[in-house]
Design a protein around this motif. Sequence first.
Motif, PDB file in Angstrom:
ATOM      1  N   GLU A   9       0.826  -1.209   0.000  1.00  0.00           N
ATOM      2  CA  GLU A   9       0.000   0.000   0.000  1.00  0.00           C
ATOM      3  C   GLU A   9       0.863   1.262   0.000  1.00  0.00           C
ATOM      4  OE1 GLU A   9      -3.319   2.066  -0.450  1.00  0.00           O
ATOM      5  OE2 GLU A   9      -3.202  -0.124  -0.392  1.00  0.00           O
ATOM      6  N   THR A  10       1.973   1.209   0.710  1.00  0.00           N
ATOM      7  CA  THR A  10       2.895   2.350   0.728  1.00  0.00           C
ATOM      8  C   THR A  10       3.467   2.599  -0.663  1.00  0.00           C
ATOM      9  OG1 THR A  10       3.470   1.880   3.034  1.00  0.00           O
ATOM     10  CG2 THR A  10       4.967   3.291   1.786  1.00  0.00           C
ATOM     11  N   ARG A  61       2.061   1.829  -3.472  1.00  0.00           N
ATOM     12  CA  ARG A  61       0.979   2.370  -4.300  1.00  0.00           C
ATOM     13  C   ARG A  61       0.768   3.851  -4.007  1.00  0.00           C
ATOM     14  NH1 ARG A  61      -2.438  -0.906  -2.791  1.00  0.00           N
ATOM     15  NH2 ARG A  61      -2.106  -2.500  -4.391  1.00  0.00           N
ATOM     16  N   SER A  62       0.899   4.232  -2.746  1.00  0.00           N
ATOM     17  CA  SER A  62       0.705   5.633  -2.368  1.00  0.00           C
ATOM     18  C   SER A  62       1.773   6.529  -2.970  1.00  0.00           C
ATOM     19  CB  SER A  62       0.711   5.771  -0.841  1.00  0.00           C
ATOM     20  OG  SER A  62      -0.317   4.994  -0.253  1.00  0.00           O
ATOM     21  N   TYR A  63       2.978   6.003  -3.103  1.00  0.00           N
ATOM     22  CA  TYR A  63       4.075   6.777  -3.690  1.00  0.00           C
ATOM     23  C   TYR A  63       4.132   6.659  -5.215  1.00  0.00           C
ATOM     24  CZ  TYR A  63       6.218   8.040   0.754  1.00  0.00           C
ATOM     25  OH  TYR A  63       6.463   8.592   1.998  1.00  0.00           O
TER      26      TYR A  63
END
Length: 259
Positions: free
Chosen positions: A151-152, A154-156
Amino acid sequence: MRLLLVRTAFVFALPAVLVAVWWVASDSSTDVYWPPLRTILETFPDVWTGDRLKDDVLPSVLRLTGGYALAAVVGVGLGTVIGSYRRVRAVCEPVLEFLRAVPPPVLVPVIMLFAGIGDTMKITVIASGCVWPILLNTVEGVRAVDPVMAETARSYGITGVARLRKVVLRSASPQIFAGLRQALSIGIILMVISEMFAASNGLGFTIVQFQRSFAIPDMWTGILVLGLLGFLLSVVFHLVERRVLGWYHGLRASTRRSS
């Protein structure tokens, strides 16, 4: 330097003890099928000359390398896809469990019908057995990727090939290398088995020829060559693994120290 010497001593201690036991236990043997280790070692340099290494050992290593590389590419590729998508995994899992349960040596006659009796058959046999530990370990490694890490990323905005290479495969790499290590020993076994069928060279073919001609000490030297080959391949694999997974072993070491 001292730590390296201690580790080296531990590595060679057990083989040295086993060789000593073999030497003592077989020294007075008069059994045709169980010659003294002294006789086997005296025969070794006469059998495994440079020409025989080129004609028998080199083809075996090339077949093993080809089959192992093919299995690694197919296993990691399919394992990544199956592990990444739940629906694909649900469809493929029953078929994979069925195929995995089929012993690869049983497939040799079938593969000979389609691939002939040349190197293609032998490489296919090796790949058919090596692919399963690689594939299944890759699937489990991809499934075990930390959701927070994914998820991290994907966030970046780390997506596509970059996400696959930097997040998924890197996180799954310890599991993938566990499968590759298992596949290496399977590959050596299948290399020998495949060369026992309609072959004209290779370690498996040579050992069987020695056995059929009752050259028993020569046959035992071939078994020793197989053991040495397996040991050398294991050392090379260990060096590659330590280099590729240096971050992982460093993380484990720091975790042990902190605990």
